[in-house]
Design a protein around this motif. Structure first.
Motif, short mmCIF file in Angstrom:
data_model
loop_
_atom_site.label_atom_id
_atom_site.label_comp_id
_atom_site.label_asym_id
_atom_site.label_seq_id
_atom_site.Cartn_x
_atom_site.Cartn_y
_atom_site.Cartn_z
N HIS A 117 0.82 -1.20 0.00
CA HIS A 117 0.00 0.00 0.00
C HIS A 117 0.86 1.26 0.00
O HIS A 117 0.46 2.29 -0.53
CB HIS A 117 -0.94 0.01 1.21
CG HIS A 117 -0.23 0.18 2.52
ND1 HIS A 117 0.33 -0.87 3.21
CD2 HIS A 117 0.01 1.30 3.25
CE1 HIS A 117 0.89 -0.41 4.32
NE2 HIS A 117 0.71 0.89 4.37
N ARG A 118 2.07 1.15 0.58
CA ARG A 118 2.96 2.30 0.64
C ARG A 118 3.50 2.63 -0.75
O ARG A 118 3.65 3.81 -1.10
CB ARG A 118 4.11 2.01 1.61
CG ARG A 118 5.00 3.20 1.89
CD ARG A 118 6.01 2.87 2.98
NE ARG A 118 5.35 2.73 4.28
CZ ARG A 118 5.98 2.31 5.38
NH1 ARG A 118 7.25 1.95 5.32
NH2 ARG A 118 5.32 2.22 6.51
N VAL A 119 3.79 1.61 -1.54
CA VAL A 119 4.27 1.83 -2.90
C VAL A 119 3.20 2.55 -3.73
O VAL A 119 3.48 3.55 -4.40
CB VAL A 119 4.65 0.49 -3.57
CG1 VAL A 119 4.99 0.70 -5.05
CG2 VAL A 119 5.82 -0.15 -2.85
N GLN A 120 1.97 2.05 -3.66
CA GLN A 120 0.90 2.67 -4.44
C GLN A 120 0.61 4.08 -3.96
O GLN A 120 0.42 5.00 -4.77
CB GLN A 120 -0.36 1.82 -4.37
CG GLN A 120 -1.48 2.38 -5.25
CD GLN A 120 -2.71 1.50 -5.25
OE1 GLN A 120 -2.64 0.32 -4.94
NE2 GLN A 120 -3.85 2.07 -5.62
N ALA A 121 0.56 4.27 -2.65
CA ALA A 121 0.27 5.60 -2.11
C ALA A 121 1.37 6.60 -2.49
O ALA A 121 1.07 7.76 -2.82
CB ALA A 121 0.14 5.53 -0.59
N ALA A 122 2.63 6.15 -2.47
CA ALA A 122 3.73 7.05 -2.83
C ALA A 122 3.62 7.48 -4.29
O ALA A 122 3.81 8.65 -4.62
CB ALA A 122 5.06 6.35 -2.59
N LYS A 123 3.30 6.53 -5.17
CA LYS A 123 3.12 6.88 -6.58
C LYS A 123 1.96 7.86 -6.74
O LYS A 123 2.05 8.83 -7.52
CB LYS A 123 2.87 5.63 -7.42
CG LYS A 123 4.11 4.80 -7.71
CD LYS A 123 3.81 3.69 -8.69
CE LYS A 123 5.04 2.82 -8.94
NZ LYS A 123 6.09 3.56 -9.67
N ALA A 124 0.86 7.62 -6.04
CA ALA A 124 -0.30 8.49 -6.14
C ALA A 124 0.03 9.90 -5.68
O ALA A 124 -0.38 10.89 -6.31
CB ALA A 124 -1.46 7.92 -5.33
#
Length: 271
Positions: A117-124
């Motif tokens: 979830h941290r990877v996706q949130a960082a990209k977002a």
């Protein structure tokens, strides 16, 4: 040392919980920022968006002047250009995700930052910040171009112009988040772009083309329909503040739904 699978990625079998890579979420954001600007595609997308804004707003204002349309806020030209310019942001955000699946580097990203979830949130976060900044620049440039092309067929109020410039940035930031979620769900540029073109342009166009209040109401609840209502309502605030708030919340709900769909797929499937 053995390895074990943890929720959201691989970790070490030391018995200690894996809290992700050093630097936490801030480190993940910094990493995504570097990755985004390490290739030429984002620069090309932003240059294309700026060019499209200039051409579209000049054309929009010229048509209004030639046909003698009623005087309107000059910011409407930039707001109208978003129907086309949003796809520069869509392509940028799609590339930020799907390029890693295409090259296989997503596996490395999930090893460095095991909490998925941290990877996706960082990209977002990264693409949303870029989209907001780009959107405000696009809108400011488009407004300046349109002001000259309108030839007196537009009104200029600093507060209204500023509100519409910021509104364009907010809308494009939400589109960027929606795109990241869709790209994580589709994992392929063609699939992601097909969904987004349908959702942001093709489906609303068909519904409005068929006519009727019911279909128009459905189109108004889709991301771009709600976004267009938001961009125009801010020009008449505070009288339309409730309309603007409802519209931007509708776009935000689509972005959250796409983000959750992408996160579901990211957690369920291997990179």
């Amino acid at each position: 040392m053995t390895t074990k699978t943890t929720q959201g990625g691989t970790g070490t079998g030391t018995g200690a919980p894996d809290h992700g890579s050093a630097g936490g979420f801030a480190g993940a954001v910094a990493s995504e920022w570097v990755k985004l600007w390490s290739v030429r595609a984002p620069f090309l997308c932003l240059l294309a968006g700026l060019a499209m804004t200039g051409v579209f707003t000049f054309y929009y204002a010229s048509i209004a002047r030639i046909n003698g349309h009623p005087v309107q806020p000059v910011g409407h030209a930039a707001a109208s250009s978003v129907v086309l310019v949003q796809f520069a942001v869509v392509v940028l955000a799609t590339i930020a995700v799907t390029s890693e699946y295409s090259t296989g580097s997503m596996r490395s990203s999930l090893l460095w930052v095991p909490r998925r979830h941290r990877v996706q949130a960082a990209k977002a976060v990264v693409v949303a910040v870029v989209a907001f900044a780009a959107g405000t620049v696009f809108a400011a440039v488009g407004t300046a171009v349109a002001w000259g092309a309108f030839g007196g067929r537009a009104s200029f109020e600093a507060g209204t112009v500023l509100a519409q410039v910021l509104a364009v940035g907010i809308y494009l930031a939400l589109v960027a988040v929606l795109t990241v979620g869709t790209a994580f769900a589709a994992r392929h540029p063609a699939g992601s772009l097909s969904v987004l073109v349908t959702l942001l342009w093709a489906l609303p166009s068909v519904l409005l083309g068929l006519g009727g209040p019911q279909l128009a109401a459905v189109a108004g609840r889709l991301p771009h329909g709600a976004g267009d209502r938001f961009l125009r309502a801010v020009a008449d605030a505070p009288h339309t503040a409730a309309t603007a708030a409802t519209a931007v919340l509708t776009v935000g709900a689509w972005a959250v739904a796409a983000h959750l769909a992408g996160l579901y797929v990211l957690r369920r499937r291997d990179a």
